[in-house]
Design a protein around this motif. Structure first.
Motif, PDB file in Angstrom:
ATOM      1  N   ARG A  61       0.808  -1.214   0.000  1.00 41.55           N
ATOM      2  CA  ARG A  61       0.000   0.000   0.000  1.00 41.55           C
ATOM      3  C   ARG A  61       0.850   1.277   0.000  1.00 41.55           C
ATOM      4  NH1 ARG A  61      -4.088  -1.493   4.998  1.00 41.55           N
ATOM      5  NH2 ARG A  61      -4.289  -3.734   4.547  1.00 41.55           N
ATOM      6  N   LEU A  62       2.157   1.138   0.103  1.00 37.41           N
ATOM      7  CA  LEU A  62       3.030   2.305   0.218  1.00 37.41           C
ATOM      8  C   LEU A  62       3.438   2.829  -1.151  1.00 37.41           C
ATOM      9  CD1 LEU A  62       5.467   1.113   3.042  1.00 37.41           C
ATOM     10  CD2 LEU A  62       3.419   2.518   3.289  1.00 37.41           C
ATOM     11  N   PRO A  63       3.721   4.132  -1.259  1.00 39.61           N
ATOM     12  CA  PRO A  63       4.358   4.643  -2.493  1.00 39.61           C
ATOM     13  C   PRO A  63       5.671   3.919  -2.731  1.00 39.61           C
ATOM     14  CG  PRO A  63       3.687   6.444  -1.036  1.00 39.61           C
ATOM     15  CD  PRO A  63       3.513   5.187  -0.252  1.00 39.61           C
ATOM     16  N   GLU A  64       6.048   3.781  -3.989  1.00 38.48           N
ATOM     17  CA  GLU A  64       7.216   2.964  -4.326  1.00 38.48           C
ATOM     18  C   GLU A  64       8.479   3.445  -3.615  1.00 38.48           C
ATOM     19  OE1 GLU A  64       9.886   0.324  -5.351  1.00 38.48           O
ATOM     20  OE2 GLU A  64       7.707   0.117  -5.564  1.00 38.48           O
ATOM     21  N   GLY A  65       8.681   4.771  -3.536  1.00 38.01           N
ATOM     22  CA  GLY A  65       9.883   5.282  -2.884  1.00 38.01           C
ATOM     23  C   GLY A  65       9.946   4.883  -1.425  1.00 38.01           C
TER      24      GLY A  65
END
Length: 455
Positions: A241-245
């Motif tokens: 669920r996290l942004p890729e960075g």
């Protein structure tokens, strides 16, 4: 360097020493007394014969023309690189003008230099940007590599879930119980994280176990560390669920390996700091670089077995024409050193600085990308080291603000070098700024002058 007509300073030479004993022994050999037949080629090669305890002098050669840093060869039995004789020869060359005169390269030195440079050229010719095997290089069996990665992820997930339960038990039973249970429980938990192949979690668990009973306020510090560990656990368990960075940062903090996949950035990189930390198994070297065109500050990390100095060695005050590629992860400063276009050379150039107020604000901004970040690299302009009770701080000369020094910085000899360099006047200081305070790593005087390493 010799090839540019500029010699290194003694500080830059001594920064190459693998340990304190080598630094002291090399300093004693930095005079003309024990040397005979010393010479330089004008193309980065130094050589000399150093009198030892035996009947034959030690043959010592240093190649400064390699773009990856100095290389050394000595007939002494030492297993340290560089040995004390190589350090002594470099100090002799860096000292008085003409102490190592231009001369014809003797055969015994020339054979090693030519052989080494030939091997380096052949290696460069056979290694493409895509790797030793060219563009088609990669895992022999991509499907097998994918299955191994999935199995490791499953083990880490199981370990993170177990760690969450342990943290819940700790908080349910009260923090006071942590002091009574001792370090053994935490070491057992860390071992479980190692079994789960989550080295990053294991390291944080060990840090957690070292907090109880460490002086006033330890329950608050323990709670803070528990919260950060819980956040990292939850980041892994919810990584999809996290942004890729941020997901890449979580993977890095957990301990998963990553490759430097950022586009190569060629720049003239100033060497701002180099220092080693060691434990019983490993020596870690950190080198901070600043790109004069990209205005990017990057970190090189390298490792060596215990008792062995890692490579490369890039003393403070040098500049490097090279490419760097960034590692994945939001807010990550780490980069990999790529192609180098010239040997590192001394420079008088300095990085731009900022105020203490903006430095702390910058650290706060960085925590949004990486909540587990202990510190960020910062260059402070016009600060003065001043005592603050039993501690020290860097006071801003142009505004009513200051940064406290970390406890580690206050115990280092570099603090007194900084105080002596300042003499009560403003100086420019590079270091690491974080929640514990500021750790100075290098400094420059207000007027003309060379960089002074503080670590």
């Amino acid at each position: 360097m010799t090839v540019q007509g500029v010699r290194w300073t003694a500080d830059q030479v001594l920064a190459l020493a693998p340990d304190t004993a080598s630094r002291r022994a090399g300093s004693r050999l930095g005079a003309a007394g024990p040397w005979s037949g010393a010479g330089s080629s004008g193309e980065g090669a130094l050589w000399g014969l150093c009198k030892g305890s035996g009947s034959k002098p030690y043959r010592t050669v240093v190649d400064l023309a390699d773009v990856s840093g100095p290389a050394y060869k000595c007939s002494c039995p030492s297993r340290k690189f560089p040995c004390k004789h190589a350090l002594g020869l470099l100090l002799l060359w860096a000292g008085e003008e003409g102490a190592v005169p231009r001369a014809e390269v003797p055969e015994w030195a020339g054979q090693w230099i030519e052989g080494r440079r030939g091997r380096t050229e052949r290696k460069k010719a056979t290694v493409s940007p895509s790797g030793p095997s060219g563009p088609s290089s990669g895992p022999a069996d991509p499907e097998a590599a994918r299955r191994r990665a999935e199995r490791r992820a499953e083990r880490i997930t199981a370990g993170a879930s177990e760690l969450e339960q342990r943290l819940a038990d700790l908080l349910r039973g009260g923090l006071a119980a942590a002091e009574q249970s001792g370090y053994g429980l935490w070491e057992e938990t860390a071992a479980r994280m190692v079994d789960a192949q989550a080295q990053g979690l294991a390291a944080r668990v060990r840090e957690l176990g070292a907090v109880p009973g460490t002086g006033p306020g330890w329950p608050s510090r323990l709670l803070e560390e528990c919260a950060l560990l819980h956040l990292l656990d939850q980041g892994w368990l919810r990584r999809e669920r996290l942004p890729e960075g941020l997901a890449a940062t979580v993977r890095s903090r957990i301990g998963l390996p990553a490759s430097a996949d950022g586009p190569p950035v060629r720049d003239r990189w100033l060497v701002l700091a180099q220092y080693d930390t060691a434990d019983a198994r490993l020596t870690t070297r950190r080198i901070w670089l600043y790109g004069t065109q990209s205005r990017r500050t990057s970190l090189l990390l390298s490792y060596g077995a215990a008792g062995r100095a890692p490579e490369p060695a890039l003393p403070v005050g040098l500049a490097l024409d090279a490419e760097l590629s960034a590692y994945p992860g939001a807010g990550q400063a780490r980069a990999a050193l790529g192609e180098q276009f010239a040997p590192p050379a001394p420079t008088a150039e300095r990085p731009p600085g900022t105020t203490t107020t903006l430095a702390t604000a910058g650290y706060g901004d960085a925590l949004r990308d990486d909540p587990w970040l202990d510190s960020v690299p910062v260059t402070l302009d016009r600060v003065i080291p001043v005592p603050d009770g039993d501690s020290w701080q860097l006071a801003d000369a142009d505004e009513d603000a200051a940064l406290p020094l970390t406890p580690a910085a206050r115990s280092r000899p570099g603090l007194w070098r900084l105080v002596a360099l300042s003499g009560g006047a403003p100086v420019k200081v590079f270091g690491e700024c974080g929640h514990r305070g500021f750790t100075p790593l290098a400094a420059w005087p207000e007027g003309p002058g060379e960089a002074v390493p503080l670590c």
